[in-house]
Design an enzyme around this catalytic site. Sequence first.
Site, PDB file in Angstrom:
ATOM      1  N   LYS A 195      33.433 -63.416  75.277  1.00 23.07           N
ATOM      2  CA  LYS A 195      33.746 -62.829  76.578  1.00 23.07           C
ATOM      3  C   LYS A 195      34.435 -63.861  77.469  1.00 23.07           C
ATOM      4  O   LYS A 195      35.460 -63.609  78.061  1.00 23.07           O
ATOM      5  CB  LYS A 195      32.464 -62.309  77.236  1.00 23.07           C
ATOM      6  CG  LYS A 195      32.681 -61.784  78.629  1.00 23.07           C
ATOM      7  CD  LYS A 195      31.411 -61.264  79.243  1.00 23.07           C
ATOM      8  CE  LYS A 195      31.651 -60.985  80.731  1.00 23.07           C
ATOM      9  NZ  LYS A 195      30.467 -60.459  81.397  1.00 23.07           N
ATOM     10  N   GLU A 201      30.334 -73.623  71.354  1.00 20.35           N
ATOM     11  CA  GLU A 201      30.149 -73.427  69.908  1.00 20.35           C
ATOM     12  C   GLU A 201      31.285 -72.602  69.316  1.00 20.35           C
ATOM     13  O   GLU A 201      31.841 -72.921  68.261  1.00 20.35           O
ATOM     14  CB  GLU A 201      28.821 -72.720  69.627  1.00 20.35           C
ATOM     15  CG  GLU A 201      27.576 -73.490  70.039  1.00 20.35           C
ATOM     16  CD  GLU A 201      27.108 -73.119  71.435  1.00 20.35           C
ATOM     17  OE1 GLU A 201      27.965 -72.925  72.324  1.00 20.35           O
ATOM     18  OE2 GLU A 201      25.879 -73.024  71.633  1.00 20.35           O
ATOM     19  N   GLY A 255      27.672 -59.797  78.178  1.00 19.35           N
ATOM     20  CA  GLY A 255      27.761 -60.273  76.801  1.00 19.35           C
ATOM     21  C   GLY A 255      26.828 -59.546  75.850  1.00 19.35           C
ATOM     22  O   GLY A 255      27.223 -59.111  74.770  1.00 19.35           O
ATOM     23  N   ARG A 256      25.568 -59.360  76.257  1.00 20.54           N
ATOM     24  CA  ARG A 256      24.606 -58.738  75.334  1.00 20.54           C
ATOM     25  C   ARG A 256      24.755 -57.222  75.285  1.00 20.54           C
ATOM     26  O   ARG A 256      24.022 -56.543  74.574  1.00 20.54           O
ATOM     27  CB  ARG A 256      23.175 -59.138  75.706  1.00 20.54           C
ATOM     28  CG  ARG A 256      22.798 -58.950  77.155  1.00 20.54           C
ATOM     29  CD  ARG A 256      21.507 -59.699  77.473  1.00 20.54           C
ATOM     30  NE  ARG A 256      21.174 -59.705  78.893  1.00 20.54           N
ATOM     31  CZ  ARG A 256      21.667 -60.563  79.791  1.00 20.54           C
ATOM     32  NH1 ARG A 256      22.545 -61.474  79.417  1.00 20.54           N
ATOM     33  NH2 ARG A 256      21.302 -60.519  81.046  1.00 20.54           N
ATOM     34  N   GLU A 341      16.851 -62.275  77.452  1.00 18.64           N
ATOM     35  CA  GLU A 341      17.877 -62.793  78.364  1.00 18.64           C
ATOM     36  C   GLU A 341      17.942 -61.905  79.615  1.00 18.64           C
ATOM     37  O   GLU A 341      18.292 -62.359  80.694  1.00 18.64           O
ATOM     38  CB  GLU A 341      19.240 -62.844  77.676  1.00 18.64           C
ATOM     39  CG  GLU A 341      20.063 -64.023  78.128  1.00 18.64           C
ATOM     40  CD  GLU A 341      21.335 -64.247  77.324  1.00 18.64           C
ATOM     41  OE1 GLU A 341      22.133 -63.308  77.175  1.00 18.64           O
ATOM     42  OE2 GLU A 341      21.546 -65.375  76.855  1.00 18.64           O
ATOM     43  N   HIS A 372       3.074 -59.406  54.335  1.00 24.50           N
ATOM     44  CA  HIS A 372       2.638 -60.492  53.461  1.00 24.50           C
ATOM     45  C   HIS A 372       2.813 -61.849  54.142  1.00 24.50           C
ATOM     46  O   HIS A 372       2.794 -62.878  53.476  1.00 24.50           O
ATOM     47  CB  HIS A 372       3.425 -60.429  52.141  1.00 24.50           C
ATOM     48  CG  HIS A 372       3.298 -59.095  51.471  1.00 24.50           C
ATOM     49  ND1 HIS A 372       2.221 -58.759  50.684  1.00 24.50           N
ATOM     50  CD2 HIS A 372       4.077 -57.992  51.529  1.00 24.50           C
ATOM     51  CE1 HIS A 372       2.354 -57.502  50.263  1.00 24.50           C
ATOM     52  NE2 HIS A 372       3.473 -57.017  50.762  1.00 24.50           N
ATOM     53  N   LYS A 488      23.580 -76.172  79.085  1.00 25.43           N
ATOM     54  CA  LYS A 488      25.003 -76.431  78.807  1.00 25.43           C
ATOM     55  C   LYS A 488      25.474 -77.663  79.587  1.00 25.43           C
ATOM     56  O   LYS A 488      26.186 -78.509  79.063  1.00 25.43           O
ATOM     57  CB  LYS A 488      25.847 -75.218  79.219  1.00 25.43           C
ATOM     58  CG  LYS A 488      25.604 -73.983  78.378  1.00 25.43           C
ATOM     59  CD  LYS A 488      26.501 -72.846  78.849  1.00 25.43           C
ATOM     60  CE  LYS A 488      26.154 -71.548  78.145  1.00 25.43           C
ATOM     61  NZ  LYS A 488      26.892 -70.388  78.664  1.00 25.43           N
TER      62      LYS A 488
HETATM   63  O1  LIG Z   1      30.872 -64.192  74.620  1.00 25.67           O
HETATM   64  P1  LIG Z   1      30.715 -65.553  75.174  1.00 25.67           P
HETATM   65  O2  LIG Z   1      31.365 -65.697  76.530  1.00 25.67           O
HETATM   66  O3  LIG Z   1      31.225 -66.592  74.211  1.00 25.67           O
HETATM   67  O4  LIG Z   1      29.216 -65.826  75.423  1.00 25.67           O
HETATM   68  C1  LIG Z   1      28.284 -65.917  74.391  1.00 25.67           C
HETATM   69  C2  LIG Z   1      26.855 -65.986  74.923  1.00 25.67           C
HETATM   70  O5  LIG Z   1      26.667 -67.209  75.590  1.00 25.67           O
HETATM   71  C3  LIG Z   1      26.055 -67.312  76.849  1.00 25.67           C
HETATM   72  O6  LIG Z   1      25.492 -68.573  76.984  1.00 25.67           O
HETATM   73  C4  LIG Z   1      25.074 -66.236  77.231  1.00 25.67           C
HETATM   74  O7  LIG Z   1      23.761 -66.719  77.278  1.00 25.67           O
HETATM   75  C5  LIG Z   1      25.119 -65.016  76.351  1.00 25.67           C
HETATM   76  O8  LIG Z   1      24.757 -63.906  77.127  1.00 25.67           O
HETATM   77  C6  LIG Z   1      26.474 -64.789  75.760  1.00 25.67           C
HETATM   78  O9  LIG Z   1      26.460 -63.610  74.968  1.00 25.67           O
END
Ligand SMILES: O=P(O)(O)OC[C@H]1O[C@H](O)[C@H](O)[C@@H](O)[C@@H]1O
Length: 518
Positions: A195, A201, A255-256, A341, A372, A488
């Site tokens: 997004k 990463e 994002g989620r 989150e 199990h 971060k």
């Molecule tokens: O889609 P992006 O901008 O790369 O974000 C990826 C993810 O990283 C963030 O740190 C948030 O905690 C998430 O809610 C998000 O989905």
Amino acid sequence: MVLPPELIAHAARLGAVRLRDLMAADRDRADALLISHAGIEFDCSKQRLDGASITALVAHLEDAGFGARREALLTGAIVNESEHRPALHMAYRHGATLEGADVTHLVDRTQAETRAFAQQVRTGQFKPAGKAVARIINIGIGGSDLGPRLVADALADHAEAGPDLRFVASLDPSELARTVAGADPETLLFVIASKSFSTQETLMTAQAARDWMAGQVGLEQAGRHFAAASAARDKAITFGINPDHIFDFPDWVGGRYSVWSAVGLSLEIGLGPDVFAALRDGAQSMDKHFATAPLARNLPVMKALVDFWNRAVLGYPSRCVAAYSARLGLLPGYLQQLEMESLGKSVTADGLPSGMPGGALVWGGCGTEVQHSFFQWLHQGSDATPVDFIGIGRHFASSDPRERVLAANMAAQGAALLDGVQLPPGNDPAGAAQKSMPGGRVSSILLLDDLTPATLGALLALHEHKVFVESVLYGINPFDQWGVELGKVLTKGILDGELSGYDASTRAMLARTGFVPE
Ligand SMILES: O=P(O)(O)OC[C@H]1O[C@H](O)[C@H](O)[C@@H](O)[C@@H]1O
């Protein structure tokens, strides 16, 4: 927010009753506490609840301003106060009443673009290096990974013939290496899903993928093997993605909640656009139900009330999700982000302490495998924990005995948690005590008629709305996630070697390991 005294009184009253007796007291209970919609049945008859307590919960939700808050959500008002945005992910399944034609136009345009591109890739019309794409690799993390990865796995049996679909989220170089292993580089397409297009990463892995491709097909050719889904088109362009292959979406898709948007691109290619459309349709059906069904017969609302009751009133800190379908094995991980989150907060939109605990810890796994492993803890451990059983209704009458046994195991586990067993001491009192189980442990069942694109879409939308309802009860904003930011910032400080403000333990570890700043 404070708990109304009525809820506390109901909890005390119901806490004094054996769960089995509570069930026996009302012969209609199994029917009364069953709500169905869009091919999903929610059975909360094994919860420590009755009609009077549910009425009190519904009243509490209304008193918390749920009606106005839901209206605000569904009409695109600003419900994400700290980021000054609406939360209109439902627009991507046409499940919200949108103000103005702009939003609809934007959604329709992106959906037409991703569908067309998916078709081009699937039919082999799009050939990055003269060959049809045989493998798509989605590079993303958080919401740009968990939703697409879950849907890809859950609907693998429904996929129309097309390219193979893989995912990389981890920075561990072995992950990228594993996803490209065995592939003809000329048949690869990387979809960078981010997004923000600034997640460390994702960008590092995307850069590593491009370097790897450059080594395989040459620097000039490498870029042709990349597409992107992002709300930050400019950043994707700066990274070097061909603007024609960048599929954007607005920042009001969290994002989620983004799997429905262009972030679903890799799914649309890998599963087929019609499968993806059916997923959205299932979600839309749940959206409509959520918007209109009476609260006490509204599936997401009732699921939220049960989870709130267990967490905030009865005080269970966690909820276990046990999916009796291998295809839903990634559901607990997906729900962890969606719920934790969204609800892992204790400050209101006004910046005041919410006075509430916030959402529960969510954890789980796949049945029968987890029987199990950790089910011992659920049956005899000292921390009674609510369980959500997620099952497939078709399995109960399947012609395949394995599916019937799978379903029977799920039913048996709920019964065992409820009933427990008290063995008579006889002449081995110690053994009898060790083999007895307390019972009285609550659970719910979410039974999908079958696992299809539509029921999966409905299941995900159900949980999205459930989280929203809980956020109203907790008095928090479910659409931001400021808690992930500090980590971060501190990572950057470590990488920059600016360690003076760090605690002694962290500094000592970095010194011990010979960490080299950038
Ligand atoms: O889609 P992006 O901008 O790369 O974000 C990826 C993810 O990283 C963030 O740190 C948030 O905690 C998430 O809610 C998000 O989905």
